[in-house]
Structure formats: C-alpha cells, structure tokens
Motif scaffolding. Structure first.
Motif, PDB file in Angstrom:
ATOM      1  N   VAL A 159      40.356  31.044  49.868  1.00  0.00           N
ATOM      2  CA  VAL A 159      41.111  31.796  48.860  1.00  0.00           C
ATOM      3  C   VAL A 159      42.198  32.646  49.509  1.00  0.00           C
ATOM      4  CG1 VAL A 159      40.940  33.627  47.131  1.00  0.00           C
ATOM      5  CG2 VAL A 159      39.259  31.785  47.156  1.00  0.00           C
ATOM      6  N   ASP A 161      43.719  31.947  52.182  1.00  0.00           N
ATOM      7  CA  ASP A 161      44.581  31.080  52.994  1.00  0.00           C
ATOM      8  C   ASP A 161      44.466  31.439  54.477  1.00  0.00           C
ATOM      9  OD1 ASP A 161      46.347  28.999  53.436  1.00  0.00           O
ATOM     10  OD2 ASP A 161      48.123  30.251  53.208  1.00  0.00           O
ATOM     11  N   ASP A 186      53.399  37.366  49.508  1.00  0.00           N
ATOM     12  CA  ASP A 186      52.257  36.482  49.720  1.00  0.00           C
ATOM     13  C   ASP A 186      50.951  37.217  49.408  1.00  0.00           C
ATOM     14  OD1 ASP A 186      53.821  34.347  50.471  1.00  0.00           O
ATOM     15  OD2 ASP A 186      53.498  34.617  52.633  1.00  0.00           O
ATOM     16  N   ASP A 222      50.747  37.908  45.631  1.00  0.00           N
ATOM     17  CA  ASP A 222      50.422  36.660  44.928  1.00  0.00           C
ATOM     18  C   ASP A 222      48.930  36.363  45.038  1.00  0.00           C
ATOM     19  OD1 ASP A 222      53.009  36.166  44.069  1.00  0.00           O
ATOM     20  OD2 ASP A 222      53.494  34.821  45.740  1.00  0.00           O
ATOM     21  N   LEU A 223      48.367  36.618  46.215  1.00  0.00           N
ATOM     22  CA  LEU A 223      46.933  36.411  46.404  1.00  0.00           C
ATOM     23  C   LEU A 223      46.126  37.339  45.501  1.00  0.00           C
ATOM     24  CD1 LEU A 223      44.354  35.433  47.766  1.00  0.00           C
ATOM     25  CD2 LEU A 223      44.868  36.971  49.687  1.00  0.00           C
ATOM     26  N   ARG A 231      47.049  38.582  42.695  1.00  0.00           N
ATOM     27  CA  ARG A 231      47.187  38.062  41.334  1.00  0.00           C
ATOM     28  C   ARG A 231      46.237  36.885  41.096  1.00  0.00           C
ATOM     29  NH1 ARG A 231      47.283  39.358  36.769  1.00  0.00           N
ATOM     30  NH2 ARG A 231      48.998  40.790  37.160  1.00  0.00           N
ATOM     31  N   ARG A 232      46.119  35.974  42.063  1.00  0.00           N
ATOM     32  CA  ARG A 232      45.191  34.835  41.901  1.00  0.00           C
ATOM     33  C   ARG A 232      43.744  35.315  41.824  1.00  0.00           C
ATOM     34  NH1 ARG A 232      48.246  32.633  46.063  1.00  0.00           N
ATOM     35  NH2 ARG A 232      46.457  32.642  47.493  1.00  0.00           N
ATOM     36  N   LEU A 233      43.398  36.306  42.624  1.00  0.00           N
ATOM     37  CA  LEU A 233      42.037  36.829  42.595  1.00  0.00           C
ATOM     38  C   LEU A 233      41.700  37.370  41.215  1.00  0.00           C
ATOM     39  CD1 LEU A 233      41.992  38.699  46.019  1.00  0.00           C
ATOM     40  CD2 LEU A 233      40.763  36.595  45.460  1.00  0.00           C
ATOM     41  N   MET A 244      43.365  36.621  38.224  1.00  0.00           N
ATOM     42  CA  MET A 244      43.485  35.620  37.165  1.00  0.00           C
ATOM     43  C   MET A 244      42.450  34.510  37.280  1.00  0.00           C
ATOM     44  SD  MET A 244      47.631  35.202  36.759  1.00  0.00           S
ATOM     45  CE  MET A 244      47.401  33.986  35.462  1.00  0.00           C
ATOM     46  N   GLU A 245      42.221  34.016  38.489  1.00  0.00           N
ATOM     47  CA  GLU A 245      41.367  32.834  38.665  1.00  0.00           C
ATOM     48  C   GLU A 245      39.902  33.177  38.917  1.00  0.00           C
ATOM     49  OE1 GLU A 245      43.084  30.374  41.688  1.00  0.00           O
ATOM     50  OE2 GLU A 245      45.089  30.422  40.763  1.00  0.00           O
ATOM     51  N   HIS A 246      39.644  34.385  39.423  1.00  0.00           N
ATOM     52  CA  HIS A 246      38.275  34.730  39.793  1.00  0.00           C
ATOM     53  C   HIS A 246      37.743  35.946  39.046  1.00  0.00           C
ATOM     54  CE1 HIS A 246      38.491  31.739  43.007  1.00  0.00           C
ATOM     55  NE2 HIS A 246      39.675  32.230  43.293  1.00  0.00           N
ATOM     56  N   TYR A 286      53.630  42.842  39.213  1.00  0.00           N
ATOM     57  CA  TYR A 286      52.256  42.387  39.403  1.00  0.00           C
ATOM     58  C   TYR A 286      51.213  43.133  38.583  1.00  0.00           C
ATOM     59  CZ  TYR A 286      53.806  39.444  43.244  1.00  0.00           C
ATOM     60  OH  TYR A 286      54.438  38.463  43.993  1.00  0.00           O
TER      61      TYR A 286
END
Length: 270
Positions: free
Chosen positions: A131, A133, A182, A185-186, A188-190, A192-194, A211
């Motif tokens: 997650v 990267d 970067d 963005d990570l 944000r993914r944490l 939204m996705e998790h 953000y």
C-alpha cells in the motif's frame, strides 16, 4: 464493520498543553472513517500538541478523547496501538536498519517485541509495504534512502499496525514537491480504499484544500474554524488566523481552491 463517515476518534471540550499550561482550550473534533481531517494554523499555535494528545502521548489538561467510543485513557499502550497509529514529524531508527526490519516494528502492537512472528504478521507487513509502495525497498537500509523513500518506509511501518485511525504530523516536511503529493495521494487512498480515519497536520493551505474532507483551523488558543475547505478557507478566516490578507481563487482545471497573498496595488481576486 466500520462504515464510511463513522466517528473513530472524538475530542470533547479538550484542553491541551505542556506542564499544566494550556495551549488550546475547549477543542471539539471528530475523525471519521474514510475521511481526511487536516489541521492548519500558524507556527506555534498548538497543532502538534493537539495531535500528540489525540494520540495518547500527552495527557489532556481537561475534557476527554474517545476512540471507537472507548475513553482513550482506559486503553493500555498496546491496545491503543492496535486502534491508532501515529507518525511524528521526524523519526529515528537504529543505524543500519532495513526497511523490512523497520516495518516489522509496526507489528509489536499485536505480538510484543519478543513474540514469535506469525502468518498474520507477514500478511500485515506485506500489505503495508504494498500500500505504501515500499515493497521494492525492503532489503535497503533506511539511511540509504531518499527523503520520499524514507517517508514511504515509515508510513509502511505505521500501516503495519492495521489501525483504523492514522495521525500524521507534517508528513510532507523536507520532501520535494513531487514526493509531497505522492505522500498525500497515499493518504487519500488509505482513507478512500481502506476506510482509515486520517488526521494530518499540514502547513500548505492549497494542499489542505485539495486533500481534506474537513479543514480545522487552529489559532489564538482555540479552533478558529472547522468545516469543508470551501467553507473554511476563506479570506476572512485566513486573515484572522494567519494575519495575512489573501485572495482565494478556484483552479478551473481541478476545482480546488488556491490562496495568494495580496500585495499593494494588486486587485482582490476573491
């Protein structure tokens, strides 16, 4: 099962400070699953002190903090670390430690430093590395990495805790522009996705606008404003908090807000 928007961490009438001296008083704040709450404010206003109090590292001077509806103070350090992960502005690791060894530390909240490594630990570590990267970095030493790579490694470590609440104190400090985005963005993914509830201290108001689901402005010993970027990042609020007159405009390409200082003779674009 936690639903998006569910309150994971909440402060009520919270007073924070050092050695009995309040820095912020009567703070009401909620972090919700799947959302990013960004704390902004001038230097020395108490953002980091507030974040450390929310993380259980500083005792509150008044009021209360609850996590998943349990009083923060009722949880031991290991139990709290299973629910909440905190990454400070700067972190230190022993010389020569590899990224894999660093990320393994994130599992101590679940098994202790001396307990046997389990398949569940391996799964959590692999997930965190992927997650963040950071998987290509696992065999490299932390002191050999660039600033952006190092920050991804530290994020992987706290993600290995598999906590539902993540607190980050100025995670973009010392990073160049690309690596700042970067990292954000990570985050944000944490969210939204998790479904992680993220609380982040930032200095850059434009990054906050891009953000944050909620922006909390800290100034003059209190929460000066809180709400969506559109409602909070206004010329009046920014001038009261930072003592700076700005124009606030919307980027036509992205729809995000941008703030520009007003100079003598310049037109007001807000």
């Amino acid at each position: 099962m936690v639903s998006v928007g569910e309150v994971r961490l909440a402060a009520k009438d919270l007073d924070v400070g050092h050695a009995g001296r309040p820095v912020l008083k009567q703070v009401d704040l909620s972090l919700r699953a799947g959302e990013i709450t960004v704390l902004v404010g001038p230097n020395g206003c108490g953002k980091s002190t507030l974040l450390r109090t929310l993380a259980g590292l500083l005792p509150p001077l008044g009021g209360a903090v609850r996590i998943d509806d349990a009083p923060l103070g009722s949880l031991g350090r290991r139990a709290l670390s299973q629910r909440l992960a905190f990454l400070p502005q700067s972190s230190q690791a022993p010389a020569g430690v590899t990224v894999r060894e660093l990320v393994r530390h994130g599992r101590y909240a679940h098994r202790g430093a001396l307990a046997r490594h389990t398949d569940e630990d391996t799964e959590a570590i692999d997930w965190a590395l992927d997650v963040a990267d950071a998987a290509p970095l696992v065999e490299r030493r932390l002191d050999e990495l660039s600033g952006g790579e190092r920050q991804r490694a530290w994020l992987a470590m706290v993600l290995a805790q598999r906590a539902g609440v993540l607190l980050l104190d100025e995670p973009t400090t010392y990073l160049d522009l690309r690596h700042q985005f970067d990292v954000l963005d990570l985050v944000r993914r944490l969210a939204m996705e998790h479904g992680i509830a993220c609380g982040v201290v930032l200095h850059d108001l434009m990054q906050a606008a891009a953000y944050a689901d909620e922006v909390v402005v800290v100034a003059d010993g209190a929460i000066a404003a809180a709400g969506t970027p559109d409602n909070v990042l206004t010329p009046d609020v920014i001038e009261r908090a930072f003592g700076l007159r700005v124009s606030v405009v919307r980027d036509p390409a992205t729809g995000y807000l941008a703030c520009f200082p007003q100079r003598a003779g310049a037109p007001d674009a807000s």
